[in-house]
Structure formats: C-alpha cells, structure tokens
Motif scaffolding. Structure first.
Motif, PDB file in Angstrom:
ATOM      1  N   ILE A   1       0.878  -1.096   0.052  1.00  0.00           N
ATOM      2  CA  ILE A   1      -0.030  -0.078  -0.038  1.00  0.00           C
ATOM      3  C   ILE A   1       0.822   1.138   0.014  1.00  0.00           C
ATOM      4  CG2 ILE A   1      -1.735   1.275   1.274  1.00  0.00           C
ATOM      5  CD1 ILE A   1      -2.781  -1.276   2.610  1.00  0.00           C
ATOM      6  N   THR A   2       0.718   2.327  -1.126  1.00  0.00           N
ATOM      7  CA  THR A   2       1.540   3.208  -1.050  1.00  0.00           C
ATOM      8  C   THR A   2       1.301   4.134   0.098  1.00  0.00           C
ATOM      9  OG1 THR A   2      -0.193   4.215  -2.615  1.00  0.00           O
ATOM     10  CG2 THR A   2       1.897   2.981  -3.614  1.00  0.00           C
ATOM     11  N   TYR A   3       2.324   4.978   0.336  1.00  0.00           N
ATOM     12  CA  TYR A   3       1.895   5.971   1.456  1.00  0.00           C
ATOM     13  C   TYR A   3       2.512   7.538   1.210  1.00  0.00           C
ATOM     14  CZ  TYR A   3       2.633   8.403   6.085  1.00  0.00           C
ATOM     15  OH  TYR A   3       2.849   9.382   7.035  1.00  0.00           O
ATOM     16  N   SER A   4       1.849   8.415   1.803  1.00  0.00           N
ATOM     17  CA  SER A   4       2.406   9.805   1.360  1.00  0.00           C
ATOM     18  C   SER A   4       1.843  10.641   2.498  1.00  0.00           C
ATOM     19  CB  SER A   4       1.678  10.382  -0.018  1.00  0.00           C
ATOM     20  OG  SER A   4       2.262  11.606   0.004  1.00  0.00           O
ATOM     21  N   GLY A   5       2.944  11.121   3.504  1.00  0.00           N
ATOM     22  CA  GLY A   5       2.618  11.739   4.644  1.00  0.00           C
ATOM     23  C   GLY A   5       3.573  12.366   5.210  1.00  0.00           C
TER      24      GLY A   5
ATOM     25  N   ALA B   1       8.718   9.692   6.354  1.00  0.00           N
ATOM     26  CA  ALA B   1       9.483   9.672   4.937  1.00  0.00           C
ATOM     27  C   ALA B   1       9.489   8.179   4.641  1.00  0.00           C
ATOM     28  CB  ALA B   1      10.923  10.032   4.996  1.00  0.00           C
ATOM     29  N   ALA B   2       8.335   7.779   3.909  1.00  0.00           N
ATOM     30  CA  ALA B   2       8.155   6.197   3.492  1.00  0.00           C
ATOM     31  C   ALA B   2       7.301   6.338   2.226  1.00  0.00           C
ATOM     32  CB  ALA B   2       7.582   5.674   4.542  1.00  0.00           C
ATOM     33  N   SER B   3       7.527   5.178   1.350  1.00  0.00           N
ATOM     34  CA  SER B   3       6.781   5.104   0.422  1.00  0.00           C
ATOM     35  C   SER B   3       5.602   4.277   0.347  1.00  0.00           C
ATOM     36  CB  SER B   3       7.660   4.559  -0.985  1.00  0.00           C
ATOM     37  OG  SER B   3       8.218   3.259  -0.458  1.00  0.00           O
ATOM     38  N   ASN B   4       5.559   3.383   1.408  1.00  0.00           N
ATOM     39  CA  ASN B   4       4.503   2.504   1.635  1.00  0.00           C
ATOM     40  C   ASN B   4       4.001   2.401   3.260  1.00  0.00           C
ATOM     41  OD1 ASN B   4       5.805   0.339   3.178  1.00  0.00           O
ATOM     42  ND2 ASN B   4       6.894   0.078   0.915  1.00  0.00           N
TER      43      ASN B   4
ATOM     44  N   ASP C   1       7.014   0.997  10.370  1.00  0.00           N
ATOM     45  CA  ASP C   1       8.292   0.670  10.912  1.00  0.00           C
ATOM     46  C   ASP C   1       9.098   1.736  11.493  1.00  0.00           C
ATOM     47  OD1 ASP C   1       7.631  -1.854  10.701  1.00  0.00           O
ATOM     48  OD2 ASP C   1       8.926  -2.158   8.679  1.00  0.00           O
ATOM     49  N   GLN C   2       8.979   2.912  10.732  1.00  0.00           N
ATOM     50  CA  GLN C   2       9.909   4.064  11.280  1.00  0.00           C
ATOM     51  C   GLN C   2       9.226   4.698  12.366  1.00  0.00           C
ATOM     52  OE1 GLN C   2      11.113   6.679   8.013  1.00  0.00           O
ATOM     53  NE2 GLN C   2      11.249   5.050   6.588  1.00  0.00           N
ATOM     54  N   THR C   3       7.987   4.705  12.487  1.00  0.00           N
ATOM     55  CA  THR C   3       7.001   5.326  13.666  1.00  0.00           C
ATOM     56  C   THR C   3       7.452   4.690  14.837  1.00  0.00           C
ATOM     57  OG1 THR C   3       5.571   6.218  12.387  1.00  0.00           O
ATOM     58  CG2 THR C   3       5.118   6.059  14.716  1.00  0.00           C
ATOM     59  N   ASP C   4       7.386   3.119  14.831  1.00  0.00           N
ATOM     60  CA  ASP C   4       7.856   2.306  15.910  1.00  0.00           C
ATOM     61  C   ASP C   4       9.237   2.425  16.660  1.00  0.00           C
ATOM     62  OD1 ASP C   4       7.057  -0.014  17.666  1.00  0.00           O
ATOM     63  OD2 ASP C   4       8.824  -0.620  16.553  1.00  0.00           O
ATOM     64  N   GLN C   5      10.169   2.556  15.524  1.00  0.00           N
ATOM     65  CA  GLN C   5      11.572   2.580  15.850  1.00  0.00           C
ATOM     66  C   GLN C   5      11.558   4.078  16.443  1.00  0.00           C
ATOM     67  OE1 GLN C   5      13.906   0.496  15.643  1.00  0.00           O
ATOM     68  NE2 GLN C   5      15.275   2.075  16.476  1.00  0.00           N
ATOM     69  N   ARG C   6      11.075   5.382  15.912  1.00  0.00           N
ATOM     70  CA  ARG C   6      11.011   6.599  16.616  1.00  0.00           C
ATOM     71  C   ARG C   6      10.794   6.501  17.998  1.00  0.00           C
ATOM     72  NH1 ARG C   6      13.576  10.970  17.382  1.00  0.00           N
ATOM     73  NH2 ARG C   6      12.234  12.618  17.788  1.00  0.00           N
TER      74      ARG C   6
END
Length: 612
Positions: free
Chosen positions: A73-77, A80-83, A89-94
């Motif tokens: 699923i593509t993502y835009s927001g 910084a992620a394409s899906n 994953d990046q939010t969890d790591q943050r």
C-alpha cells in the motif's frame, strides 16, 4: 420531394459528388460513411477488451491473500516512506528511540521503565508487556485462592447478600476452601452458617465489610474445625457501645475447634463480639479490633459439662468501649498477651467462676494496657456452694491506668466478687506490674491461702499506699524483694556473689543490700539455710549506712535464733507491725552464724524481704 432533391439523393446513393450548393464541404459518399463506422466499431471493441482485462485484474486483486500487505500500500505523509509498512516501522523505531534514549533528561519515562525492584526495562513497552503477564498470573492465582462472593450476585434480593454468601460457602467441597469478600459493604439479614472444615473468609482489610442489619447472629461456626476469618470487618447496626443494634453476636462458635481470627474488625453489634458456646477449644485471636459491641468483647464462659473457652489465646488485640466485659472467661488456659483493654463498661478481664459454676485453670496475662474498665481491670468471681478457685497463673508486665472507683471511693485494681469462698490456688503469681492510679488501689475479697500469691507493685503518680479490704490475707501492699549476698567481709562495694561453702569461712558473716526506691515498710525477712551442722545460732541485724559511725553502719534492729536441726531451714523475722525505711538511705541485712556444732557445709540462699 422535388425533382432536384430526388436527383441529389440518387447521386449520393450512387456515390456521386454533392452538388454545387454544398460548396465548401467535402464530398460525402456512402462508402466514406461506412468506412468511418467501421473504424468506430473497432475502437469500441478495443475499449471493451481493455475494460474486461481491467475487471479481471480487479477480481484477481480482491481474491489475493498478499495483495493487501502494508508493503503493497503506497503511503504519502509526514513520515518519509513510500508504503504503509515503512511508515509503521519508522514510527515504531522512533518511539523506541525516544524511550531508550531519554537518558536523564526525561525523569517520567525513566521512572515508568523502573519496576519496584530489580533492573529497569530497556523500553517502556517491555515493562508493560511484563506487567500484563503478571496481572494475568495474579488473576489466575487469585482464582485459585478462593470463591468471590460477587459470583453469586444473582441471589441478592433487596440488597441482602445473606443467600449469596451462604451459597459461596455451600459451593466449597468437603475440603473447605477460601471465600473472598471484595472491598465494599455487603449487608446481610440472616446468619451465615459455616459447617464445613477448613473454611477461610478473607477480605481486603477494614474496607471489606459484612454489615448485619437483621436480628440474627452474623457468622455461626457449627460442628467444624480449623476455620478462619482475616482482614474483614463484621459490623452491626448499633451506635456507641452497640446501643440500638438489632443484630446478635458477630461470631458464634458452636462446638467449633481450632479456629483463628486475624485482623478482624468487630464493631457495633448487638451481642458479643465473639461468643463461644458449647465445646470450643483452641481459639486464636490475633491483631483484632473488638469495640462498640453491646455484649462482651469476647465471651467464653463455660457451663456445667462444657469447656467453652479452653485454650483461648488473645494476642495484640484491642478490646475497648464494649457495654459488657472486655473478656469474660472461665475454663482452662487463658493467654492474653499484649494489646489493649480499656473503657469497657464492665471488667477488662472477668474470670467468672460464678456463672461457670466450676474452677478455672491456668491464666497468663502479660504486657496488656488496662485503662478505665468500670467493673475493675481484672475481676474474679466465684460461687458460694461449692466455692470455686483459680488454679495456677501469672499476671505480670501489665500497665494499669485510671482504675475504677466504687461507691466507697476505693479504687479497684483486682476485684474479688461475691464472698471469701473464692480462692487462688496452685501458685497464682501476680508479678511486676505498673500502676498509674490517682487514689488508693484495692485488692479485695481474694482468699490467698494455699497460694504462692505475691504482688510486686510499682506506684507512679500517687502518694497513697495500697490498702486491703474485705477478707484478703495480704497485709496492705506487699512487695517481695529477693536479695542476693554480695560480700562476706565488710560493707560490699563491687564484691562478687558468694558461690562457695559458707561453712568454710572463718568468720561466718555476710551482708545483703536492700534496695529501697521509695519510703516503705519492711514486714518480713526470711533467711533460707541448708547445712549439715546439727546446731547453730543465727544473728540477724538490719543495718543502715551511717557515715558518722566508725563502722559505717548503724543497727536499727536485731533478731537471734538458735537452730538445733540439720538440713534446710528458713529463719523468719517478722516485724510487728513493720519497720519503716526511708528513701535515700542504704540498708543491709547482716547475717552472722555462731556456735556451729558438727557438719561440713552451710549454704545461705537468696533472701526474700517483704516490704510495703
């Protein structure tokens, strides 16, 4: 149609050229139109084929098990992620980075990661997961411990939990079990009958309340053993001293044995706090609060043929502000250690052989705080025919404050009630207690013959001496002081105790110091001697330290007695009526042995001196 129109139409059909009036327009023929239609139909067919292919792709996508993964699923927001997967994953790591890297700059997060004991968790999530696991484990363990009475809430009618609590008991098997009372108030109108062995009722302390608003007893243990109540409040519906309560006793033990009550709050009931009837043995009451009950705090009065209070132990328990006695008892073996007995409208402890019509055996009362029990701090009562007795006991290490004054103005510390038929037999000993009284204290109507009944009394805050009334054999306030010999030669200072054979001393003289803490009267001195001598003379002298005398001592009384028997003998020196000794002076008993005939050894033991 005119002739000209017909000609044009025919010409069009025949593929001819449009006449001149259509100048500036392309010539149109049927062949041209058909060609255009064919091209259009081909385009339509191509579009339909594309639509069919798209619909097939859609159907395939909907049926796919993997087509909807976050990675697909593509993502835009803001992240910084394409899906979507990358964004999660990046939010969890943050979040983990924030918690793990908070360091000393975020105290609240650090505290949240720190358990009550042990090392801190790396991230808060790990601790939360651990907590969830612990809660689940605790819930399972809690379920193992007992039956929650709220499980039977469907049986509650008009806010009456009697049936629900009874059902919790009845649900236990023959091996008993535990019943949990959560922190809340549960009203009952009927008694809870406990007939199974090994039944435990427990709550969360004073917040777990069983309140009886009916006319019955609350808990009735019958024909069972080894049951208990802990961390629970059993309350009636009365006011101060239980006045106005409609319910009966808080706890009844009816032929029930080896029961234990720990940290139970028993208040405002219309009967006794704990009532033992029929045969009940080995009741243990520990750290309870028994107050504001209309009857006695604890009642274990035996009746003929029953021993209702055998082996009654009350430890570190507060029994106060009850309309009856704090403890009413008569049976065999009473142990009251620590705790408080105060402001009960009758006696603090009533050893009631009158109601029991039988003797009582074995009393140990120690370390208890007594205050303002109206019927006497400790009361003995007996029958008249036959007379009854208390046989064996120890009363020591207690504090008595604010003793009750009767109609004659005498202050009753220990009261013998009824008549002189009551006796204390079998080495009943009143040991060292402290008495904070505002007036004369009376030990009255207690027959002490055939008894090792001695009193050791420290008087604080009063200038009055103790008095005796009634038929007591005690002479005023008697205190026995045991003296140990300190020296055989001269006035002792730091000489060791004598342990050898007194007979071998060339000059058979020894001195016993007499500790005098306040103005007093010496009533009697007894000197026990054991020797193989066949006869000797003992000379006793009461000496007062006198720095003006060349010997340093002044004699204030003497007694001489010839002894003509060997073996153990006690020489008694009675002072008639007494010899007054004054605080601030140092006194000694001088013992001198002369005219010794025969024998090989002589020993003088510790010397008791009775003062008041």
């Amino acid at each position: 149609m005119s002739q000209g129109s017909q000609d044009i139409n025919q010409q069009f059909i025949d593929g001819g050229v449009i006449p001149g009036q259509l100048v500036s327009q392309d010539a149109v023929s049927k062949t041209y139109v058909d060609g255009q239609n064919a091209e259009l139909n081909a385009d339509i067919s191509s579009a339909a084929a594309s639509a069919a292919a798209a619909q097939g792709a859609i159907n395939t996508h909907e049926a796919s098990a993997t087509a909807h993964s976050a990675a697909a699923i593509t993502y835009s927001g803001a992240v910084a992620a394409s899906n979507v997967r990358q964004a999660i994953d990046q939010t969890d790591q943050r979040v983990s980075t924030i918690v793990a890297g908070a360091g000393a700059s975020n105290t609240e997060i650090l505290d949240a990661r720190q358990p009550a004991s042990g090392a801190p968790f790396t991230v808060l999530r790990d601790r939360l997961n651990n907590t969830d696991a612990q809660l689940a484990e605790t819930a399972q363990e809690f379920d193992k411990r007992g039956v929650n009475i709220e499980k039977f809430i469907d049986l509650v009618i008009d806010d009456d939990w009697s049936a629900a609590i009874q059902a919790a008991h009845d649900s236990l098997d023959s091996n008993g079990g535990s019943i949990f009372v959560p922190p809340s108030t549960y009203t009952v109108k009927s008694e809870i009958l406990i007939t199974k062995n090994f039944v435990e009722f427990f709550g969360s302390g004073k917040a777990s309340v069983i309140q009886n608003i009916g006319i019955t007893d609350t808990f009735h243990f019958q024909n069972n053993e080894r049951c208990s109540i802990s961390n629970l409040s059993i309350r009636g519906n009365g006011g101060a001293y239980g006045v106005g309560a409609t319910n009966g006793n808080a706890i009844v033990q009816d032929n029930s044995r080896h029961n234990k009550f720990t940290e139970v709050y028993i208040e405002y009931n219309g009967g006794h706090g704990i009532f033992n009837k029929n045969t009940n043995v080995c009741t243990y009451i520990d750290k309870c609060y028994i107050t504001q009950n209309y009857g006695d705090g604890v009642n274990s009065i035996s009746t003929t043929g029953h021993q209702n209070g055998n082996n009654l132990s009350i430890v570190n328990t507060a029994i106060f502000n009850n309309s009856g006695d704090g403890v009413a008892w008569s049976a065999a073996s009473l142990n009251i250690s620590g705790g408080v007995l105060e402001f009960n409208k009758k006696a603090g402890i009533h050893i009631d052989c009158l109601s029991a019509n039988q003797d009582a055996f074995g009393v140990f009362i120690a370390g208890v705080y007594f205050e303002n029990n109206i019927g006497g701090q400790i009361k003995f009562s007996s029958g008249t025919s036959p007379s009854r007795s208390l046989q064996g006991g120890e009363i020591s290490g207690n504090l008595f404050l604010g003793n009750h004054s009767d109609s004659s103005g005498e202050t009753s510390l220990i009261v013998g009630y009824g008549n002189s038929n009551f006796s204390a037999l079998g080495a009943v000993h009143i040991g060292y207690n402290s008495y904070l009284a505002l007036g004369p204290v009376v030990v009255n109507n207690i027959m002490l013959d055939q008894s090792a009944f001695t009193t050791h009394i420290l008087m604080i805050g009063s200038t009055s001496l103790y008095n005796i009334s009634g038929s007591a054999k005690l002479s005023e306030h008697n205190e026995t002081i045991t003296l140990s010999v300190l020296s055989q030669t001269g006035i002792p200072s730091a000489a060791p105790y004598i342990t050898d054979n007194f007979y071998a001393q060339p000059t058979k003289v020894c001195y016993f110091p007499i500790p005098i803490q306040s103005d007093a009267k010496i009533v009697n001195i007894k000197v026990p001697i054991d020797t193989t001598a066949t006869s000797y003379t003992i000379n006793l002298s009461l000496m007062r330290a006198d720095p003006t005398s060349s010997a340093g001592l002044a004699s204030v009384g003497t007694k001489t007695q010839n002894v003509t028997t060997s073996g153990r003998t006690t020489v008694s020196w009675d002072f008639s009526p007494y010899h007054r000794v004054l605080k601030g002076n140092t006194y000694y008993l001088k013992v001198e042995i002369t005219s010794v005939v025969g024998g090989a050894f002589m020993v003088i033991y510790d010397v008791p001196v009775v003062v008041n």
